[in-house]
Motif scaffolding. Structure first.
Motif, mmCIF file in Angstrom:
data_model
loop_
_atom_site.group_PDB
_atom_site.id
_atom_site.type_symbol
_atom_site.label_atom_id
_atom_site.label_comp_id
_atom_site.label_asym_id
_atom_site.label_seq_id
_atom_site.Cartn_x
_atom_site.Cartn_y
_atom_site.Cartn_z
ATOM 1 N N GLY A 28 0.774 -1.219 0.000
ATOM 2 C CA GLY A 28 0.000 0.000 0.000
ATOM 3 C C GLY A 28 0.811 1.278 0.000
ATOM 4 O O GLY A 28 0.267 2.349 0.225
ATOM 5 N N CYS A 29 2.097 1.208 -0.246
ATOM 6 C CA CYS A 29 2.923 2.403 -0.257
ATOM 7 C C CYS A 29 2.532 3.334 -1.393
ATOM 8 O O CYS A 29 2.581 4.537 -1.250
ATOM 9 C CB CYS A 29 4.396 2.036 -0.384
ATOM 10 N N THR A 30 2.173 2.788 -2.508
ATOM 11 C CA THR A 30 1.782 3.565 -3.671
ATOM 12 C C THR A 30 0.507 2.989 -4.248
ATOM 13 O O THR A 30 0.430 1.796 -4.514
ATOM 14 C CB THR A 30 2.883 3.532 -4.752
ATOM 15 N N GLN A 31 -0.485 3.852 -4.445
ATOM 16 C CA GLN A 31 -1.743 3.401 -5.029
ATOM 17 C C GLN A 31 -1.694 3.518 -6.536
ATOM 18 O O GLN A 31 -1.091 4.443 -7.073
ATOM 19 C CB GLN A 31 -2.902 4.281 -4.540
ATOM 20 N N ARG A 32 -2.373 2.609 -7.207
ATOM 21 C CA ARG A 32 -2.542 2.742 -8.651
ATOM 22 C C ARG A 32 -3.414 3.961 -8.905
ATOM 23 O O ARG A 32 -4.302 4.281 -8.115
ATOM 24 C CB ARG A 32 -3.174 1.487 -9.238
ATOM 25 N N SER A 33 -3.202 4.642 -9.990
ATOM 26 C CA SER A 33 -3.906 5.893 -10.270
ATOM 27 C C SER A 33 -5.419 5.707 -10.355
ATOM 28 O O SER A 33 -6.168 6.589 -9.949
ATOM 29 C CB SER A 33 -3.379 6.513 -11.566
ATOM 30 N N ASP A 34 -5.850 4.551 -10.859
ATOM 31 C CA ASP A 34 -7.292 4.343 -11.019
ATOM 32 C C ASP A 34 -8.009 4.089 -9.692
ATOM 33 O O ASP A 34 -9.236 4.101 -9.642
ATOM 34 C CB ASP A 34 -7.581 3.218 -12.010
ATOM 35 N N THR A 35 -7.269 3.887 -8.603
ATOM 36 C CA THR A 35 -7.896 3.674 -7.303
ATOM 37 C C THR A 35 -7.917 4.942 -6.445
ATOM 38 O O THR A 35 -8.443 4.926 -5.343
ATOM 39 C CB THR A 35 -7.178 2.563 -6.511
ATOM 40 N N ILE A 36 -7.358 6.031 -6.957
ATOM 41 C CA ILE A 36 -7.306 7.290 -6.214
ATOM 42 C C ILE A 36 -8.599 8.055 -6.466
ATOM 43 O O ILE A 36 -8.993 8.264 -7.608
ATOM 44 C CB ILE A 36 -6.083 8.131 -6.645
ATOM 45 N N GLY A 37 -9.242 8.471 -5.391
ATOM 46 C CA GLY A 37 -10.498 9.212 -5.502
ATOM 47 C C GLY A 37 -10.265 10.679 -5.822
ATOM 48 O O GLY A 37 -9.161 11.204 -5.670
ATOM 49 N N SER A 69 -1.199 10.235 -13.972
ATOM 50 C CA SER A 69 -1.552 8.824 -13.791
ATOM 51 C C SER A 69 -0.460 7.915 -14.352
ATOM 52 O O SER A 69 -0.107 6.905 -13.752
ATOM 53 C CB SER A 69 -2.883 8.519 -14.462
ATOM 54 N N ARG A 70 0.077 8.288 -15.502
ATOM 55 C CA ARG A 70 1.160 7.501 -16.105
ATOM 56 C C ARG A 70 2.369 7.476 -15.176
ATOM 57 O O ARG A 70 2.956 6.424 -14.926
ATOM 58 C CB ARG A 70 1.544 8.086 -17.469
ATOM 59 N N LEU A 71 2.735 8.646 -14.641
ATOM 60 C CA LEU A 71 3.876 8.719 -13.731
ATOM 61 C C LEU A 71 3.638 7.878 -12.481
ATOM 62 O O LEU A 71 4.534 7.163 -12.025
ATOM 63 C CB LEU A 71 4.137 10.170 -13.321
ATOM 64 N N GLN A 72 2.439 7.968 -11.928
ATOM 65 C CA GLN A 72 2.114 7.206 -10.725
ATOM 66 C C GLN A 72 2.221 5.708 -10.992
ATOM 67 O O GLN A 72 2.819 4.969 -10.219
ATOM 68 C CB GLN A 72 0.690 7.562 -10.255
ATOM 69 N N GLY A 96 8.282 9.351 -7.011
ATOM 70 C CA GLY A 96 7.459 10.517 -6.713
ATOM 71 C C GLY A 96 6.000 10.119 -6.671
ATOM 72 O O GLY A 96 5.421 9.798 -7.692
ATOM 73 N N ASN A 97 5.414 10.122 -5.500
ATOM 74 C CA ASN A 97 4.024 9.754 -5.347
ATOM 75 C C ASN A 97 3.152 10.926 -5.796
ATOM 76 O O ASN A 97 3.275 12.031 -5.283
ATOM 77 C CB ASN A 97 3.746 9.383 -3.891
ATOM 78 N N GLN A 98 2.264 10.681 -6.733
ATOM 79 C CA GLN A 98 1.431 11.721 -7.328
ATOM 80 C C GLN A 98 -0.005 11.707 -6.801
ATOM 81 O O GLN A 98 -0.879 12.316 -7.396
ATOM 82 C CB GLN A 98 1.409 11.530 -8.856
ATOM 83 N N GLU A 99 -0.257 11.001 -5.689
ATOM 84 C CA GLU A 99 -1.628 10.819 -5.201
ATOM 85 C C GLU A 99 -2.402 12.118 -5.048
ATOM 86 O O GLU A 99 -3.526 12.236 -5.524
ATOM 87 C CB GLU A 99 -1.636 10.076 -3.864
ATOM 88 N N ASN A 100 -1.833 13.094 -4.352
ATOM 89 C CA ASN A 100 -2.545 14.355 -4.123
ATOM 90 C C ASN A 100 -2.809 15.101 -5.422
ATOM 91 O O ASN A 100 -3.894 15.654 -5.612
ATOM 92 C CB ASN A 100 -1.779 15.233 -3.139
ATOM 93 N N ALA A 101 -1.834 15.147 -6.292
ATOM 94 C CA ALA A 101 -2.002 15.840 -7.566
ATOM 95 C C ALA A 101 -3.068 15.151 -8.421
ATOM 96 O O ALA A 101 -3.867 15.820 -9.082
ATOM 97 C CB ALA A 101 -0.671 15.906 -8.314
ATOM 98 N N ILE A 102 -3.095 13.826 -8.397
ATOM 99 C CA ILE A 102 -4.101 13.081 -9.159
ATOM 100 C C ILE A 102 -5.487 13.332 -8.575
ATOM 101 O O ILE A 102 -6.446 13.580 -9.319
ATOM 102 C CB ILE A 102 -3.763 11.578 -9.180
ATOM 103 N N ALA A 103 -5.613 13.292 -7.258
ATOM 104 C CA ALA A 103 -6.904 13.537 -6.614
ATOM 105 C C ALA A 103 -7.418 14.935 -6.954
ATOM 106 O O ALA A 103 -8.601 15.122 -7.248
ATOM 107 C CB ALA A 103 -6.783 13.355 -5.109
ATOM 108 N N TYR A 104 -6.525 15.922 -6.924
ATOM 109 C CA TYR A 104 -6.924 17.300 -7.253
ATOM 110 C C TYR A 104 -7.310 17.419 -8.730
ATOM 111 O O TYR A 104 -8.318 18.061 -9.065
ATOM 112 C CB TYR A 104 -5.802 18.265 -6.898
ATOM 113 N N ALA A 105 -6.530 16.820 -9.618
ATOM 114 C CA ALA A 105 -6.844 16.875 -11.048
ATOM 115 C C ALA A 105 -8.183 16.198 -11.338
ATOM 116 O O ALA A 105 -8.982 16.704 -12.135
ATOM 117 C CB ALA A 105 -5.727 16.225 -11.860
ATOM 118 N N LYS A 106 -8.462 15.071 -10.686
ATOM 119 C CA LYS A 106 -9.755 14.403 -10.860
ATOM 120 C C LYS A 106 -10.890 15.295 -10.366
ATOM 121 O O LYS A 106 -11.956 15.364 -10.984
ATOM 122 C CB LYS A 106 -9.776 13.060 -10.128
#
Length: 123
Positions: A28-37, A69-72, A96-106
């Protein structure tokens, strides 16, 4: 006389427990991009924009989301699977974990979509 099968089970359990513990810690250290809300973003931020501006923003944000998402997903180097159960994924060292940026972009994509629907813009 000792029960050999019981002794083997105990030994197996003692060897398996530390491996499972390490897998669970690392999972669980890094989530796949499609699982980020999506992060909540207010569509009122886009009320003053025209349909053309909203359409351009939507394209720009979707492109940004795709790149993030690609980077994540590239940072994920392996899944921990034990006895058929997926225990999570591990990121590459220095990833580089992109979780926050992906959540904001979504969230922005959702907000722009709502703003476009409210204005009756072509989708």
């Amino acid at each position: 006389m000792t029960d050999f099968s019981f002794s083997t089970e105990v030994t197996f359990m003692r060897m398996t427990a530390p491996i499972l513990a390490l897998a669970v810690l690392a999972a669980g250290c890094t989530q796949r991009s499609d699982t980020i809300g999506a992060m909540p973003v207010s569509p009122s931020e886009y009320e003053g924009a025209s349909c053309d501006q909203l359409s351009a923003l939507m394209i720009s944000e979707k492109d940004r989301l795709e790149e993030l998402s690609r980077l994540q997903d590239e940072e994920i180097v392996g899944d921990f699977r034990v006895m058929g159960a997926n225990l999570g994924a591990v990121a590459a060292e220095g990833a580089g974990n992109q979780e926050n940026a992906i959540a904001y972009a979504k969230g922005k994509v959702n907000a722009i979509d709502i703003a476009m629907r409210r204005k009756g813009c072509a989708m």
